[in-house]
Design a protein around this motif. Sequence first.
Motif, PDB file in Angstrom:
ATOM      1  N   GLY A  98       6.635  -4.291  -1.186  1.00 58.75           N
ATOM      2  CA  GLY A  98       6.058  -3.102  -0.584  1.00 58.75           C
ATOM      3  C   GLY A  98       4.639  -3.312  -0.094  1.00 58.75           C
ATOM      4  O   GLY A  98       3.976  -4.293  -0.435  1.00 58.75           O
ATOM      5  N   ALA A  99       4.177  -2.366   0.728  1.00 60.82           N
ATOM      6  CA  ALA A  99       2.795  -2.383   1.214  1.00 60.82           C
ATOM      7  C   ALA A  99       1.897  -1.867   0.097  1.00 60.82           C
ATOM      8  O   ALA A  99       1.961  -0.703  -0.272  1.00 60.82           O
ATOM      9  N   GLN A 100       1.051  -2.727  -0.447  1.00 58.65           N
ATOM     10  CA  GLN A 100       0.305  -2.417  -1.669  1.00 58.65           C
ATOM     11  C   GLN A 100      -1.029  -1.712  -1.427  1.00 58.65           C
ATOM     12  O   GLN A 100      -1.601  -1.148  -2.355  1.00 58.65           O
ATOM     13  N   GLY A 101      -1.531  -1.772  -0.203  1.00 58.81           N
ATOM     14  CA  GLY A 101      -2.860  -1.229   0.059  1.00 58.81           C
ATOM     15  C   GLY A 101      -3.904  -2.317  -0.075  1.00 58.81           C
ATOM     16  O   GLY A 101      -3.732  -3.263  -0.851  1.00 58.81           O
ATOM     17  N   VAL A 102      -4.999  -2.191   0.661  1.00 63.20           N
ATOM     18  CA  VAL A 102      -6.022  -3.229   0.687  1.00 63.20           C
ATOM     19  C   VAL A 102      -6.601  -3.499  -0.695  1.00 63.20           C
ATOM     20  O   VAL A 102      -6.702  -4.656  -1.133  1.00 63.20           O
TER      21      VAL A 102
END
Length: 222
Positions: A203-207
């Motif tokens: 998944g896209a974890q965030g910066v």
Amino acid sequence: MKNSERLSSEQPLQIDIVSDVVCPWCVIGYRQLAEALKRTNTLYEIHWHPFELNPNTPPDGLNLREHIMQKYGSTAEDSKDSRIRMTAAGAEVGFEFQFKDDTRTYNTFNVHQLLHWSDQQGRMHDLKQALFTAHFTNNRNVSDSTVLADIAADIGLDRAEALAVIEDQRFAKDIREAVQRSKEQGIQSVPSVIFKGRHLVSGAQGVENYISILQQLAKMTD
């Protein structure tokens, strides 16, 4: 893709990304990771791997909103809210989504063959980014062979050869085997990012989360 901005004898961080160009969170997640790599001044090497998000999509594609509603049992309002969230998340990392009522999702088997070929030219990363933009920003049909050849040509690859790669399906077996390998590794959704060949993050974890992950990896001894 190699980060060549740092000159160091340090071993680059191996990053394998399993993704599909019709997956909005794949481009968001990559952009988030790229920002985290930049902020942590990490020396890295990225390798892209294919995944077919919707392998049974017909050649002319499917209406994205209708497809998502049917696949996940969501409502029209859910779909609208999701697009708003994705558009905002994309904007935060400098990517523009242009969702419309008639936005479609496409079969990407030929996309992955073209990416495989472009890797032999050392241009897979560049083509991957161009395809994300073509699909999500410009609403182009990335299952159409002439469109794909045009996109390849736009980044400086040989258009005639790109078209031939799609038409003769020379890399079909390679893509099927690569997709199967990912499934055998337990990857069922994208984006899936594997650090150092063994640490899987889905998944896209965030910066900020990616920064934390990179910092933890930097402390590990191989």
